[in-house]
Scaffold this motif. Structure first.
Motif, short mmCIF file in Angstrom:
data_model
loop_
_atom_site.label_atom_id
_atom_site.label_comp_id
_atom_site.label_asym_id
_atom_site.label_seq_id
_atom_site.Cartn_x
_atom_site.Cartn_y
_atom_site.Cartn_z
N HIS A 94 0.87 -1.18 0.00
CA HIS A 94 0.00 0.00 0.00
C HIS A 94 0.91 1.22 0.00
N HIS B 160 -2.84 6.77 -4.17
CA HIS B 160 -2.44 5.54 -3.49
C HIS B 160 -2.41 4.40 -4.50
N CYS C 290 -9.53 4.99 -1.80
CA CYS C 290 -8.55 3.89 -1.79
C CYS C 290 -9.11 2.69 -1.02
N LEU D 234 -7.55 0.10 -0.02
CA LEU D 234 -6.60 -0.35 1.00
C LEU D 234 -6.74 0.48 2.27
N CYS D 235 -6.97 1.80 2.09
CA CYS D 235 -7.23 2.67 3.24
C CYS D 235 -8.50 2.21 3.96
#
Ligand code: ZN
Length: 188
Positions: A16, A24, A170, A172-173
């Motif tokens: 990430h 990102h 994002c 992943l966030c």
């Protein structure tokens, strides 16, 4: 072949990442990890050399914007038998230093490690053209562009589709995974 080589040397990272563009991403390419191996750099850049030859693109000079383009310029210049110089930022402004010169009418190939938005090579192109040089092509190891970023002919060793996201979108966030910031525009 190129992707395998990039993975083998640890140049293609998964995780990430906060990119220098502010977006990102789940993958990151650190070409310095490839360029530390001259034998592998030679093989990967010979792909670009062959493409240039196939299209009859000739140059008098190779110019790489620092830092990413410097070693790429050296290696391509070596393979083409042409001089290789670099532009660098001074107080944030891309410029030609160290007594390097570009003569009027000289045909120039710009080199980069990774092209995403083309910001660095466009700044280098302005410096070259201001001196009267003619940009005949832009080359890179990894082409990460998702759309056409330039009218200059562009050649790469490999085109990689790397997804990137606006921070607020994002995934992943959203999963709560912390990001890391590899490299930065300030040291690039
Ligand atoms: Zn994120």
């Amino acid at each position: 072949m190129v992707v395998e080589t990039l993975k083998e040397v640890g140049a293609l990272l998964e995780g990430h990442f906060l990119l220098s563009s502010g977006r990102h991403s789940n993958r990151y390419c650190q070409c310095a990890k490839l360029l530390q191996h001259p034998d592998k750099a030679e093989k990967v850049l010979s792909i670009v050399k062959e493409k240039l030859e196939k299209d009859n693109i000739e140059c008098d000079l190779v110019v790489g914007p620092a830092m990413g383009g410097v070693v790429v310029a050296y290696e391509l210049g070596r393979q083409l038998g042409k001089p290789a110089i670099f532009t660098e930022r001074e107080n944030g402004e891309m410029t030609l230093r160290r007594g390097f010169t570009i003569e009027k009418g000289q045909r120039v190939i710009i080199t980069e490690d990774v092209v995403t938005t083309g910001k660095s090579f466009k700044e280098a192109a302005r410096v070259i053209e201001k001196q009267g040089g003619i940009v005949v092509a832009v080359i890179c190891i990894v082409d990460r562009t998702t759309s056409k970023v330039t009218d200059y002919p562009m050649y790469s060793s490999v085109k990689l589709e790397i997804e990137s996201y606006e921070p607020e979108n994002c995934p992943l966030c959203k999963e709560g995974i912390p990001y890391i910031k590899p490299g930065s525009r300030n040291i690039k």
